[in-house]
Design a protein around this motif. Sequence first.
Motif, PDB file in Angstrom:
ATOM      1  N   GLY A 314       0.824  -1.203   0.000  1.00  0.00           N
ATOM      2  CA  GLY A 314       0.000   0.000   0.000  1.00  0.00           C
ATOM      3  C   GLY A 314       0.850   1.241   0.000  1.00  0.00           C
ATOM      4  O   GLY A 314       1.862   1.314  -0.682  1.00  0.00           O
ATOM      5  N   THR A 327      -8.487   5.712   6.467  1.00  0.00           N
ATOM      6  CA  THR A 327      -8.695   5.550   5.031  1.00  0.00           C
ATOM      7  C   THR A 327      -9.397   4.243   4.731  1.00  0.00           C
ATOM      8  O   THR A 327      -9.252   3.694   3.645  1.00  0.00           O
ATOM      9  CB  THR A 327      -7.338   5.573   4.296  1.00  0.00           C
ATOM     10  OG1 THR A 327      -6.509   4.555   4.885  1.00  0.00           O
ATOM     11  CG2 THR A 327      -6.659   6.908   4.412  1.00  0.00           C
ATOM     12  N   ARG A 330      -7.406   1.357   3.181  1.00  0.00           N
ATOM     13  CA  ARG A 330      -6.811   1.442   1.839  1.00  0.00           C
ATOM     14  C   ARG A 330      -5.303   1.711   1.922  1.00  0.00           C
ATOM     15  O   ARG A 330      -4.537   1.275   1.072  1.00  0.00           O
ATOM     16  CB  ARG A 330      -7.471   2.565   1.040  1.00  0.00           C
ATOM     17  CG  ARG A 330      -8.851   2.198   0.515  1.00  0.00           C
ATOM     18  CD  ARG A 330      -9.534   3.417  -0.051  1.00  0.00           C
ATOM     19  NE  ARG A 330      -8.950   3.849  -1.312  1.00  0.00           N
ATOM     20  CZ  ARG A 330      -8.974   5.103  -1.761  1.00  0.00           C
ATOM     21  NH1 ARG A 330      -9.548   6.043  -1.049  1.00  0.00           N
ATOM     22  NH2 ARG A 330      -8.441   5.414  -2.918  1.00  0.00           N
ATOM     23  N   THR A 333      -3.265  -1.420   1.778  1.00  0.00           N
ATOM     24  CA  THR A 333      -3.468  -2.372   0.689  1.00  0.00           C
ATOM     25  C   THR A 333      -3.252  -1.743  -0.677  1.00  0.00           C
ATOM     26  O   THR A 333      -2.717  -2.378  -1.584  1.00  0.00           O
ATOM     27  CB  THR A 333      -4.906  -2.917   0.712  1.00  0.00           C
ATOM     28  OG1 THR A 333      -5.799  -1.803   0.749  1.00  0.00           O
ATOM     29  CG2 THR A 333      -5.134  -3.809   1.917  1.00  0.00           C
ATOM     30  N   GLU A 334      -3.600  -0.486  -0.826  1.00  0.00           N
ATOM     31  CA  GLU A 334      -3.614   0.114  -2.149  1.00  0.00           C
ATOM     32  C   GLU A 334      -2.585   1.229  -2.217  1.00  0.00           C
ATOM     33  O   GLU A 334      -2.512   2.065  -1.316  1.00  0.00           O
ATOM     34  CB  GLU A 334      -5.021   0.705  -2.376  1.00  0.00           C
ATOM     35  CG  GLU A 334      -5.321   1.097  -3.785  1.00  0.00           C
ATOM     36  CD  GLU A 334      -6.719   1.718  -3.867  1.00  0.00           C
ATOM     37  OE1 GLU A 334      -6.890   2.680  -4.614  1.00  0.00           O
ATOM     38  OE2 GLU A 334      -7.626   1.239  -3.133  1.00  0.00           O
ATOM     39  N   HIS A 351      -4.372   8.675   0.459  1.00  0.00           N
ATOM     40  CA  HIS A 351      -5.736   8.136   0.403  1.00  0.00           C
ATOM     41  C   HIS A 351      -6.727   8.982   1.174  1.00  0.00           C
ATOM     42  O   HIS A 351      -7.934   8.818   1.003  1.00  0.00           O
ATOM     43  CB  HIS A 351      -5.762   6.709   0.957  1.00  0.00           C
ATOM     44  CG  HIS A 351      -5.135   5.717   0.032  1.00  0.00           C
ATOM     45  ND1 HIS A 351      -5.480   5.609  -1.289  1.00  0.00           N
ATOM     46  CD2 HIS A 351      -4.177   4.780   0.232  1.00  0.00           C
ATOM     47  CE1 HIS A 351      -4.767   4.651  -1.871  1.00  0.00           C
ATOM     48  NE2 HIS A 351      -3.961   4.142  -0.951  1.00  0.00           N
TER      49      HIS A 351
END
Lengths: 372, 332
Positions: A314, A327, A330, A333-334, A351
């Motif tokens: 992430g 977030t 997120r 992970t992202e 994010h």
Amino acid sequence: MTEQEEGTLVETPGSAASSEASSSETTKADPYLQVRDLRVRFRTEDGVVRAVDGLSFGVERGRTLGIVGESGSGKSVTSLAVLGLHDPRRTEISGEILVGGRDVVGLSDAECRRLRGRDMAMVFQDPLSALHPYYSVGRQIAEAYRVHHPEAGRRAAWRRAVDMLDRVGIPQPARRAEQYPHEFSGGMRQRVMIAMALVNDPDLLVADEPTTALDVTVQAQILDLLADLQSEFNSAIVLITHDLGVVSQVADDVLVMYAGRAVEHGNVEQVLRRPQHPYTWGLLSSVPSLRGDASADLVPIRGNPPSLINLPPGCAFHPRCRYADRTDGRSSTERPELLPVAEAGHRVACHLPEVDRQRFYADEIAQVGVAP
Amino acid sequence: MLRFVVKKVLLALSTLLAVSVITFGMFFAVPNNPAELMCGDSKNVCSPERIEMIERRMGLDKPIPVQYAEFMRGVFVGRTIGTGPTARDCPAPCLGFSFRSDEPVTGIVGRTLPVTLSIVFGAAVVWLVLGVSIGMVSALRRGSAFDKLAVGTSLVGASMPILLFGPLLLIGLVYETGLLGYPRYTPLTENPLAWASAMILPWFALGFLNSATYARLSRAQMLETLSEDFVRTARAKGLSKITVYGRHALRAAITPIITIAGLDLGAYLGGTVITETVFGFTGLGRTALNAALDLDMPIVMATVLLAAVFVVAANVLVDMLYAVVDPRVRLG
């Protein structure tokens, strides 16, 4: 930058080296240095170090971009890659580095050498170790001139060296040119470095922590000198530093790097006054301010910079971020993209919703009075 | 600069003075009587009168400090050795007469020093050229097959004693194959070609073994220099590889090598006993060894002093050379 100034871009000497494709790409809107999706990797015994991971930015002539970040954020690696000074056997580079429209990434060392010192030059951090201890400074500057002006005689090159020393503000340049680096003070030595970098009137100057090794009073003089010379030579300057004070003094634009990626990019006003990335907030809070409340504590960024071999998933900053839990997961992970915010030209990779970012900064960071 | 030189030379002279005093003193600290040795092996032949005569002839009857003073005077202005009818004139630089052969020591040194000089200077050329170039190429091609081979070979070379390598060369090139004749020293002034052909084996033996050390040293120095900031600066200027490596890196990397080469040269000039012995030359080293075994004091004194002169002179020269090469040393 005016239309007129940009017009000179196309006439850059030595553009013969560029391929047809890249010269046709050089339009008026293109900055002199354009880096696109730069990735630099080193193979080590412990694994692959992703020193720079998808970095893009541009610098126009006459402007200064400050690249800021902690040690290991990839800022120095970026500067070496631009000049082609990395060790080619250990380093994998992909992406584009366009210097005056020519892509440096694919160039052979011989081709790159012709650009180095002439179209792009570099000033290093420690001028004592960066200058050769056994040669007089005049000789070192004259050498830099003669590589790219083979037709110039020894005397002409020497006169040019003395002239450059004069222009960077070294008193008695003719006498000083005969002296060796150890006979100069730190600030004077950095002036010599700058004289050497500018001797061929380069369009791009990369300065890697040029004032870090100097006294604070001398720092200001060197930064002033760089600014003066920039208006004289109209070069694009990339200033690598970890010092936000330096950035606020001379940069037009700021790129904040973390773990090999850009996390915030914008002009000085935007990044230093209205920062939107928690990492930038951290950097600002860890700088002492003379104007702010002297009793305010400095707030260090918690944790350590991540290993570039094994980056957190992430957002690379999330293990150190105080807002990572807002977030919806997120952050872990992202990977956040560098996206434009409401204000034009300002981009942030985070994010958090922009409204939240503005609110957090206003309520929790700016209040403390640590922003410059 | 002048002050620097004067200081170094004065320091060197005082070192030599100390060496001469210590050597002289050590010789007399050893329980032996040179006159007895000269007189002959058999006790019967030597009457006390005869020994006394020899002592007078050699000047050994005087107190040791007086003998030392006379020796030193002889070196600079010459002297007369002994008294009465047996006195002999010994012009400067007088190093006395051999206790064994009664030959003037200057003559012995004059005969054996050229042998050692020939061996050492020739070998030094071999080890410097071979060692430094292998080391530099190794550093520039770090990790390549050449580098690995060079590092491996130099490890073998550096750990191989000349005591083994010399005879191996003799067996391989002289005794078994007859490619080379057994070395027989001919003075350079007499026949340069014969001189060189006799020197090939010792040059190669000493030069090759030393080049291993120099290759390792040059490689390490060059690798260190290549990581210096000023080498990166040279590349950033757009200089060609040849200029970056040849002018910028080499200049810095070679300086410590010059120092060590100078000191090695000084040490070897005092004598290369093993090399001389293995190849059957009578050089300074072998002469010194024999003299020490024979308790031939004037020769020991002369060879030790000469070796000290070489070492000290090499030190002074290296210091001065360093000041020329490295501008930072000049003020020191």
